[in-house]
Scaffold this motif. Structure first.
Motif, PDB file in Angstrom:
ATOM      1  N   PRO A  34       0.808  -1.228   0.000  1.00 14.42           N
ATOM      2  CA  PRO A  34       0.000   0.000   0.000  1.00 14.42           C
ATOM      3  C   PRO A  34       0.833   1.267   0.000  1.00 14.42           C
ATOM      4  N   ASP A  35       1.990   1.252   0.645  1.00 14.50           N
ATOM      5  CA  ASP A  35       2.851   2.436   0.677  1.00 14.50           C
ATOM      6  C   ASP A  35       3.430   2.762  -0.695  1.00 14.50           C
ATOM      7  N   LEU A  36       3.415   1.783  -1.604  1.00 21.30           N
ATOM      8  CA  LEU A  36       3.904   2.003  -2.967  1.00 21.30           C
ATOM      9  C   LEU A  36       2.762   2.349  -3.921  1.00 21.30           C
ATOM     10  N   GLY A  37       1.572   2.536  -3.371  1.00 22.27           N
ATOM     11  CA  GLY A  37       0.422   2.865  -4.208  1.00 22.27           C
ATOM     12  C   GLY A  37      -0.264   1.660  -4.824  1.00 22.27           C
ATOM     13  N   ILE A  38       0.097   0.475  -4.362  1.00 18.10           N
ATOM     14  CA  ILE A  38      -0.507  -0.758  -4.888  1.00 18.10           C
ATOM     15  C   ILE A  38      -1.800  -1.049  -4.121  1.00 18.10           C
ATOM     16  N   GLU A  39      -2.902  -1.122  -4.822  1.00 20.69           N
ATOM     17  CA  GLU A  39      -4.198  -1.418  -4.202  1.00 20.69           C
ATOM     18  C   GLU A  39      -4.640  -2.850  -4.465  1.00 20.69           C
ATOM     19  N   TRP A  40      -4.111  -3.466  -5.525  1.00 17.32           N
ATOM     20  CA  TRP A  40      -4.485  -4.832  -5.910  1.00 17.32           C
ATOM     21  C   TRP A  40      -3.212  -5.637  -6.098  1.00 17.32           C
ATOM     22  N   LEU A  41      -3.095  -6.740  -5.376  1.00 17.93           N
ATOM     23  CA  LEU A  41      -1.904  -7.583  -5.441  1.00 17.93           C
ATOM     24  C   LEU A  41      -2.343  -9.036  -5.554  1.00 17.93           C
ATOM     25  N   THR A  42      -1.897  -9.711  -6.602  1.00 16.73           N
ATOM     26  CA  THR A  42      -2.202 -11.129  -6.787  1.00 16.73           C
ATOM     27  C   THR A  42      -0.910 -11.915  -6.742  1.00 16.73           C
ATOM     28  N   ILE A  43      -0.857 -12.946  -5.921  1.00 15.10           N
ATOM     29  CA  ILE A  43       0.344 -13.772  -5.810  1.00 15.10           C
ATOM     30  C   ILE A  43       0.022 -15.202  -6.251  1.00 15.10           C
ATOM     31  N   TYR A  44       0.930 -15.765  -7.019  1.00 15.06           N
ATOM     32  CA  TYR A  44       0.753 -17.108  -7.584  1.00 15.06           C
ATOM     33  C   TYR A  44       1.410 -18.095  -6.631  1.00 15.06           C
ATOM     34  N   ALA A  45       0.593 -18.751  -5.823  1.00 11.41           N
ATOM     35  CA  ALA A  45       1.120 -19.591  -4.744  1.00 11.41           C
ATOM     36  C   ALA A  45       1.275 -21.057  -5.132  1.00 11.41           C
ATOM     37  N   PHE A  46       0.331 -21.581  -5.953  1.00  7.94           N
ATOM     38  CA  PHE A  46       0.366 -23.013  -6.284  1.00  7.94           C
ATOM     39  C   PHE A  46      -0.388 -23.192  -7.591  1.00  7.94           C
ATOM     40  N   SER A  47       0.300 -23.746  -8.593  1.00  6.65           N
ATOM     41  CA  SER A  47      -0.327 -23.901  -9.903  1.00  6.65           C
ATOM     42  C   SER A  47      -0.951 -25.281 -10.053  1.00  6.65           C
ATOM     43  N   THR A  48      -1.778 -25.436 -11.083  1.00  7.53           N
ATOM     44  CA  THR A  48      -2.367 -26.740 -11.368  1.00  7.53           C
ATOM     45  C   THR A  48      -1.290 -27.761 -11.729  1.00  7.53           C
ATOM     46  N   GLU A  49      -0.137 -27.286 -12.177  1.00 13.15           N
ATOM     47  CA  GLU A  49       0.966 -28.185 -12.527  1.00 13.15           C
ATOM     48  C   GLU A  49       1.820 -28.574 -11.323  1.00 13.15           C
ATOM     49  N   ASN A  50       1.684 -27.849 -10.227  1.00 12.62           N
ATOM     50  CA  ASN A  50       2.524 -28.127  -9.056  1.00 12.62           C
ATOM     51  C   ASN A  50       2.182 -29.440  -8.364  1.00 12.62           C
ATOM     52  N   TRP A  51       1.043 -30.055  -8.721  1.00 17.32           N
ATOM     53  CA  TRP A  51       0.710 -31.363  -8.155  1.00 17.32           C
ATOM     54  C   TRP A  51       1.724 -32.425  -8.595  1.00 17.32           C
ATOM     55  N   THR A 116      -5.064 -11.119  -3.512  1.00 18.36           N
ATOM     56  CA  THR A 116      -5.620 -12.331  -4.116  1.00 18.36           C
ATOM     57  C   THR A 116      -4.529 -13.382  -4.189  1.00 18.36           C
ATOM     58  N   VAL A 117      -4.854 -14.590  -3.731  1.00 22.94           N
ATOM     59  CA  VAL A 117      -3.897 -15.694  -3.746  1.00 22.94           C
ATOM     60  C   VAL A 117      -4.399 -16.753  -4.724  1.00 22.94           C
ATOM     61  N   ALA A 118      -3.571 -17.099  -5.688  1.00 19.98           N
ATOM     62  CA  ALA A 118      -3.916 -18.128  -6.667  1.00 19.98           C
ATOM     63  C   ALA A 118      -3.418 -19.483  -6.167  1.00 19.98           C
ATOM     64  N   ILE A 119      -4.353 -20.355  -5.820  1.00 18.79           N
ATOM     65  CA  ILE A 119      -4.031 -21.700  -5.323  1.00 18.79           C
ATOM     66  C   ILE A 119      -4.743 -22.729  -6.195  1.00 18.79           C
ATOM     67  N   ASN A 120      -4.006 -23.728  -6.648  1.00 19.14           N
ATOM     68  CA  ASN A 120      -4.486 -24.673  -7.651  1.00 19.14           C
ATOM     69  C   ASN A 120      -5.084 -23.897  -8.823  1.00 19.14           C
ATOM     70  N   TYR A 121      -4.297 -22.937  -9.276  1.00 19.55           N
ATOM     71  CA  TYR A 121      -4.715 -22.080 -10.381  1.00 19.55           C
ATOM     72  C   TYR A 121      -3.860 -22.352 -11.612  1.00 19.55           C
ATOM     73  N   GLY A 122      -4.509 -22.353 -12.756  1.00 22.69           N
ATOM     74  CA  GLY A 122      -3.832 -22.403 -14.048  1.00 22.69           C
ATOM     75  C   GLY A 122      -4.709 -21.669 -15.039  1.00 22.69           C
ATOM     76  N   GLY A 123      -4.116 -20.842 -15.864  1.00 22.08           N
ATOM     77  CA  GLY A 123      -4.903 -20.052 -16.788  1.00 22.08           C
ATOM     78  C   GLY A 123      -5.737 -20.889 -17.741  1.00 22.08           C
ATOM     79  N   ARG A 124      -5.156 -21.947 -18.285  1.00 18.57           N
ATOM     80  CA  ARG A 124      -5.910 -22.805 -19.200  1.00 18.57           C
ATOM     81  C   ARG A 124      -7.030 -23.530 -18.471  1.00 18.57           C
ATOM     82  N   ASP A 125      -6.748 -23.976 -17.249  1.00 17.03           N
ATOM     83  CA  ASP A 125      -7.786 -24.634 -16.455  1.00 17.03           C
ATOM     84  C   ASP A 125      -8.930 -23.669 -16.167  1.00 17.03           C
ATOM     85  N   GLU A 126      -8.595 -22.422 -15.819  1.00 15.36           N
ATOM     86  CA  GLU A 126      -9.617 -21.416 -15.547  1.00 15.36           C
ATOM     87  C   GLU A 126     -10.492 -21.189 -16.781  1.00 15.36           C
ATOM     88  N   LEU A 127      -9.879 -21.040 -17.940  1.00 15.98           N
ATOM     89  CA  LEU A 127     -10.643 -20.822 -19.168  1.00 15.98           C
ATOM     90  C   LEU A 127     -11.502 -22.042 -19.503  1.00 15.98           C
TER      91      LEU A 127
END
Length: 225
Positions: A34-51, A116-127
């Motif tokens: 927030p001190d850097l002016g960031i209001e939205w932060l998404t972190i990629y924690a675990f992908s669908t391929e990480n299994w 926002t935390v992306a867990i068991n996330y993959g762009g192709r899976d989401e689509l």
């Protein structure tokens, strides 16, 4: 947030030590955003391929996620951080799913930072999941094919109530996007840094944000003289 495992391996430590160090780094980045002016932060924690990783590493990561939620809930609420998750939750442990839902509900009214935390996330899976749902709606007569637009697809994605990212940062020297928000990041600016995630400091984030602020973003248009 790539490089946790290599950070630990370089020190002859177990990979999970690197993941725990990476979780500590998340706390610092969330605190400074927030001190850097960031209001939205998404972190990629675990992908669908990480299994595909070892059972020990996967279970260890899931434990780290659960402990982060349990230990950080009070601090996130005090600091005005709204936390939510994207990805397919159905494969996750029931306890972890409950923790995720609980912190989402508890912080839903907060606005200082949207995390926002992306867990068991993959762009192709989401689509794929999104288009299957839309196909069901079309088959049932509740959605006309001609009503499907880029906007309706965007709204149906996991990120339907989030803005598209302006900047995507990939750590650890890798120069691929690894299935992260492919639809949403179509006009994002990218930064690739050789820094392993456990060493990615608030100072480096500040430098990247400053460079981003100097970029000329035309979104396919032409700069006016």
């Amino acid at each position: 947030m790539d490089g946790n495992g290599r950070w630990a391996t370089n020190r002859s430590w177990p990979r999970l030590v690197g993941h725990r160090k990476g979780a500590e780094r998340v706390k610092q980045i969330v605190r400074c955003a927030p001190d850097l002016g960031i209001e939205w932060l998404t972190i990629y924690a675990f992908s669908t391929e990480n299994w595909k990783r070892s059972t020990e590493e996967v279970l260890g990561l899931m434990g780290i996620f659960a402990r982060y939620i349990e230990r950080e809930a009070d601090r996130l609420a005090i600091e005005g951080v709204r936390m939510r998750f994207i990805g397919d939750r159905t494969r996750l442990d029931a306890k972890l799913q409950a923790l995720m839902a609980g912190i989402e509900a508890r912080t839903a009214h907060l606005t200082r930072l949207n995390l926002t935390v992306a867990i068991n996330y993959g762009g192709r899976d989401e689509l794929t999941r999104t288009l299957r749902k839309m196909a069901v709606e079309v088959a049932a007569g509740r959605l006309a094919p001609e009503a499907i637009t880029s906007d309706t697809i965007s709204q149906a994605l996991d990120t339907g109530d989030l803005p598209d990212p302006d900047l995507v940062i990939r750590t650890s020297g890798e120069t691929r996007t690894s299935n992260f928000l492919p639809w949403q990041a179509s006009y994002a600016e990218y930064e690739f840094t050789p820094t392993l995630w456990p060493d990615f400091s608030p100072d480096e984030l500040a430098r990247i944000v400053a460079r981003f602020g100097n970029r000329d973003r035309r979104f396919g248009g032409v700069r006016q003289a």
